[in-house]
Design an enzyme around this catalytic site. Sequence first.
Site, PDB file in Angstrom:
ATOM      1  N   HIS A 108       5.902   6.360  -2.231  1.00 55.59           N
ATOM      2  CA  HIS A 108       6.654   5.165  -2.594  1.00 55.59           C
ATOM      3  C   HIS A 108       5.924   3.939  -2.073  1.00 55.59           C
ATOM      4  CE1 HIS A 108       7.989   6.033   1.509  1.00 55.59           C
ATOM      5  NE2 HIS A 108       8.253   4.745   1.611  1.00 55.59           N
ATOM      6  N   HIS A 149       0.845  -1.188   0.000  1.00 50.11           N
ATOM      7  CA  HIS A 149       0.000   0.000   0.000  1.00 50.11           C
ATOM      8  C   HIS A 149       0.881   1.239   0.000  1.00 50.11           C
ATOM      9  CE1 HIS A 149       1.020  -0.650   4.262  1.00 50.11           C
ATOM     10  NE2 HIS A 149       1.032   0.673   4.330  1.00 50.11           N
TER      11      HIS A 149
END
Length: 207
Positions: free
Chosen positions: A143, A55
């Site tokens: 990221h 995630h």
Amino acid sequence: MPDQQPAAPVPPGEQQRMFFAVLIPKPLQAAAEVIQRALRRANADVKWVEPANLHFTIKFLGETSPELLPGLVAAGQQVAERTSRFKVSLSGLGAFPHEQWPQVVWIGCGDGSPELAQLGRDIDEALAAAQLAPLDKKPFTPHLTLGRTRSNRRIKALMQLVAQFAQVPVGPLLVNGFALMRSDLQPRGPVYTVIHEFALSRPAVSE
């Protein structure tokens, strides 16, 4: 076995590790897992994230009282109502804080990275305005964490493989919502539970 569970109530009276996140659909989880398998060939000392747990963390809250939950949901809903859906291209690999001593190996963002960063800032500011969480001091860099190193064993071999994938496209992601999550730390790794999901109300420019 997937560790991300459907929406569930927060146990009363217990502080919970919470965070806001953009979740990753199964096709992108599978694409990321292919990269993880390639990186595992380095035999480096890395704790790899389970594909089902991948995630984008957009705001980490840490230990949080369940009494704050209504306010957290309200702040998240305010942000969702004024945010348009957008697309993100996942591409390229890198490491934090630097290649000589990487602690986190990640997949980066190309197109859509500014919008994802803005979503993180908007949530950060909404929570601060409601006095639910302090503003983050560090800038938010989108990221997707693939793994975290535990020692410097075969780090050079790992980073050589990371360099090979530095420009590889992974796939597109339509961000049409985000979630408030709970993290329960278990001996085999964290188990994530969706507490509340937020749908972005406005259509993307291309829709």
